[in-house]
Design a protein around this motif. Structure first.
Motif, PDB file in Angstrom:
ATOM      1  N   PHE A 279      11.340  56.918  26.367  1.00  0.00           N
ATOM      2  CA  PHE A 279       9.903  56.641  26.476  1.00  0.00           C
ATOM      3  C   PHE A 279       9.542  55.834  27.729  1.00  0.00           C
ATOM      4  CE2 PHE A 279      11.246  56.762  22.030  1.00  0.00           C
ATOM      5  CZ  PHE A 279      10.497  57.836  21.572  1.00  0.00           C
ATOM      6  N   GLY A 280      10.568  55.468  28.511  1.00  0.00           N
ATOM      7  CA  GLY A 280      10.323  54.695  29.719  1.00  0.00           C
ATOM      8  C   GLY A 280       9.903  55.570  30.888  1.00  0.00           C
ATOM      9  N   LYS A 281       9.355  54.916  31.910  1.00  0.00           N
ATOM     10  CA  LYS A 281       8.894  55.648  33.092  1.00  0.00           C
ATOM     11  C   LYS A 281       9.812  55.452  34.304  1.00  0.00           C
ATOM     12  CE  LYS A 281       4.013  55.460  31.738  1.00  0.00           C
ATOM     13  NZ  LYS A 281       2.637  55.018  32.129  1.00  0.00           N
ATOM     14  N   ASP A 282      10.548  54.351  34.328  1.00  0.00           N
ATOM     15  CA  ASP A 282      11.441  54.074  35.454  1.00  0.00           C
ATOM     16  C   ASP A 282      12.869  54.455  35.066  1.00  0.00           C
ATOM     17  OD1 ASP A 282      12.882  53.091  37.596  1.00  0.00           O
ATOM     18  OD2 ASP A 282      11.661  51.283  37.803  1.00  0.00           O
ATOM     19  N   ASP A 283      13.205  55.711  35.287  1.00  0.00           N
ATOM     20  CA  ASP A 283      14.520  56.217  34.880  1.00  0.00           C
ATOM     21  C   ASP A 283      15.658  55.546  35.642  1.00  0.00           C
ATOM     22  OD1 ASP A 283      13.511  58.015  33.002  1.00  0.00           O
ATOM     23  OD2 ASP A 283      13.195  59.562  34.521  1.00  0.00           O
ATOM     24  N   LEU A 284      15.439  55.245  36.908  1.00  0.00           N
ATOM     25  CA  LEU A 284      16.508  54.651  37.716  1.00  0.00           C
ATOM     26  C   LEU A 284      16.825  53.229  37.248  1.00  0.00           C
ATOM     27  CD1 LEU A 284      18.461  54.936  40.045  1.00  0.00           C
ATOM     28  CD2 LEU A 284      16.659  54.151  41.600  1.00  0.00           C
ATOM     29  N   LYS A 285      15.807  52.455  36.982  1.00  0.00           N
ATOM     30  CA  LYS A 285      16.013  51.090  36.499  1.00  0.00           C
ATOM     31  C   LYS A 285      16.721  51.106  35.149  1.00  0.00           C
ATOM     32  CE  LYS A 285      13.463  46.834  35.431  1.00  0.00           C
ATOM     33  NZ  LYS A 285      12.117  46.205  35.376  1.00  0.00           N
ATOM     34  N   TRP A 286      16.302  52.002  34.276  1.00  0.00           N
ATOM     35  CA  TRP A 286      16.939  52.145  32.965  1.00  0.00           C
ATOM     36  C   TRP A 286      18.396  52.558  33.115  1.00  0.00           C
ATOM     37  CZ3 TRP A 286      18.771  56.884  30.999  1.00  0.00           C
ATOM     38  CH2 TRP A 286      19.193  56.850  29.656  1.00  0.00           C
ATOM     39  N   ALA A 287      18.657  53.510  34.004  1.00  0.00           N
ATOM     40  CA  ALA A 287      20.026  54.011  34.207  1.00  0.00           C
ATOM     41  C   ALA A 287      20.935  52.922  34.763  1.00  0.00           C
ATOM     42  CB  ALA A 287      20.012  55.215  35.151  1.00  0.00           C
ATOM     43  N   ASN A 288      20.430  52.103  35.645  1.00  0.00           N
ATOM     44  CA  ASN A 288      21.239  51.015  36.196  1.00  0.00           C
ATOM     45  C   ASN A 288      21.651  50.030  35.102  1.00  0.00           C
ATOM     46  OD1 ASN A 288      21.269  51.866  38.878  1.00  0.00           O
ATOM     47  ND2 ASN A 288      19.336  50.856  39.349  1.00  0.00           N
ATOM     48  N   LYS A 289      20.725  49.698  34.211  1.00  0.00           N
ATOM     49  CA  LYS A 289      21.030  48.778  33.111  1.00  0.00           C
ATOM     50  C   LYS A 289      21.991  49.426  32.117  1.00  0.00           C
ATOM     51  CE  LYS A 289      16.758  46.088  33.385  1.00  0.00           C
ATOM     52  NZ  LYS A 289      15.504  45.678  32.677  1.00  0.00           N
ATOM     53  N   MET A 290      21.783  50.712  31.858  1.00  0.00           N
ATOM     54  CA  MET A 290      22.681  51.443  30.948  1.00  0.00           C
ATOM     55  C   MET A 290      24.102  51.483  31.508  1.00  0.00           C
ATOM     56  SD  MET A 290      21.484  52.774  28.042  1.00  0.00           S
ATOM     57  CE  MET A 290      22.340  54.345  27.764  1.00  0.00           C
ATOM     58  N   PHE A 291      24.211  51.652  32.796  1.00  0.00           N
ATOM     59  CA  PHE A 291      25.525  51.698  33.448  1.00  0.00           C
ATOM     60  C   PHE A 291      26.262  50.375  33.257  1.00  0.00           C
ATOM     61  CE2 PHE A 291      28.077  50.709  37.238  1.00  0.00           C
ATOM     62  CZ  PHE A 291      29.027  51.713  37.153  1.00  0.00           C
ATOM     63  N   LEU A 292      25.585  49.272  33.506  1.00  0.00           N
ATOM     64  CA  LEU A 292      26.209  47.957  33.337  1.00  0.00           C
ATOM     65  C   LEU A 292      26.623  47.731  31.888  1.00  0.00           C
ATOM     66  CD1 LEU A 292      23.903  45.754  35.602  1.00  0.00           C
ATOM     67  CD2 LEU A 292      26.258  46.468  36.057  1.00  0.00           C
ATOM     68  N   PHE A 293      25.780  48.158  30.969  1.00  0.00           N
ATOM     69  CA  PHE A 293      26.094  48.002  29.547  1.00  0.00           C
ATOM     70  C   PHE A 293      27.345  48.803  29.196  1.00  0.00           C
ATOM     71  CE2 PHE A 293      26.043  48.493  25.053  1.00  0.00           C
ATOM     72  CZ  PHE A 293      25.306  47.435  24.521  1.00  0.00           C
TER      73      PHE A 293
END
Length: 310
Positions: A279-293
């Motif tokens: 449901f987010g709009k900033d896919d890159l920001k979300w992906a960066n956080k998901m990667f770290l997690f």
């Protein structure tokens, strides 16, 4: 000698020192890129975890199997190093087109492709040889991982199918099996579940990387899922695979309640984080956080498995 001559000599000496330091730094950087050091370490930890847990469940001691531990860690590290080097050798044309891989020595020309090829072959063979001094089963798992990564993933599927991620995940999943099998047959529920966790984990982890590096994979013509089918489908797939992790800690009840509670909490947290991405709009920001997690998730699970059995 004149004052001017002394200055020239001193400058030449300083220049020589800087050149030597620069060469050492460049060589160290090239080796790190060639061996994909972070990837290598993240694969060695599950090998040790499998070995440690096999000792724990057989009621033995680390001291009694110190020689097997050295052979297992050294052998598996060499096999994985060889596989990673062969991946660099084969993918040099793709690596030239991707910003994150353009510093690899196969691309810069600091190492010749022929030397890289032979290094990959020799390290792989040496690692297999060392593992054969533990058990045939341990060496067999290592060969399966090597074969899947080098041939089925790198040479066959990576440039053809979006399923390359699933195929490649098999190679990482064998690592706890290698460690366990060096002590006894890996038919126990613990190494099997740890291998399954690793297999499933790698898929959303790699999908997230593909979202982060979408432009590079697209430019290189690598058919990663987000490149071929877009971000929305990829994010839904990530949610599905993470959801598949939810029941797995309960099959590892022999590792104790602490392990089940903490890993389950991680799974639910990761799943909620993944769903938010739908449901987010900033896919890159979300992906960066998901990667770290996801990176921290893997290390936490295997280190926790070691700690709770100490």
């Amino acid at each position: 000698m004149s004052k001017e001559g002394s200055l020239i000599s001193k400058n030449a000496e300083i220049s020589g020192v800087y050149t030597m330091e620069s060469n050492r730094t460049t060589l160290a950087g090239d080796i790190k890129e060639l061996f994909k050091l972070i990837v290598l370490i993240s694969n060695v930890v599950p090998v040790f975890a499998g070995f440690w847990l096999a000792i724990y469940f057989t009621g033995s001691t680390l001291a009694a199997h110190l020689d097997a531990l050295i052979l297992t860690i050294a052998g598996s590290t060499l096999v994985m190093s060889g596989a990673l080097i062969l991946n660099n050798w084969f993918d040099v044309d793709i690596d030239r087109k991707m910003a994150r891989t353009q510093n690899r020595p196969t691309v810069t020309g600091n190492f010749s492709l022929k030397a890289v090829l032979w290094a990959g072959i020799i390290l792989s063979a040496a690692g297999m040889g060392l593992l054969l001094f533990t058990t045939f089963e341990a060496a067999l798992y290592a060969f399966v991982g090597w074969f899947v990564y080098v041939y089925l993933y790198t040479m066959w599927s990576k440039r053809r199918f979006t399923l390359n991620t699933v195929i490649g995940s098999v190679s990482g999943a064998v690592t706890p099996l290698i460690g366990w099998a060096a002590i006894e047959p890996a038919s126990h529920i613990v190494p099997i579940m740890l291998a399954l966790i690793l297999f499933i984990w790698q898929i959303p982890h790699t999908f997230v990387i593909a979202i982060r590096k979408y432009d590079e994979y697209k430019a290189a013509g690598v058919p990663m899922l987000p490149v071929v089918h877009g971000f929305e489908i990829t994010k839904r797939q990530i949610v599905i695979y993470i959801a598949c992790l939810l029941p797995l800690p309960f099959y590892l009840a022999s590792l104790g309640t602490v392990f089940i509670v903490f890993v389950s909490a991680l799974n639910f947290g990761w799943l909620i984080f993944a769903i938010r991405g739908l449901f987010g709009k900033d896919d890159l920001k979300w992906a960066n956080k998901m990667f770290l997690f996801s990176v921290n998730y893997l290390m936490f699970v295997f280190l926790l498995a070691i700690v709770v059995t100490m």
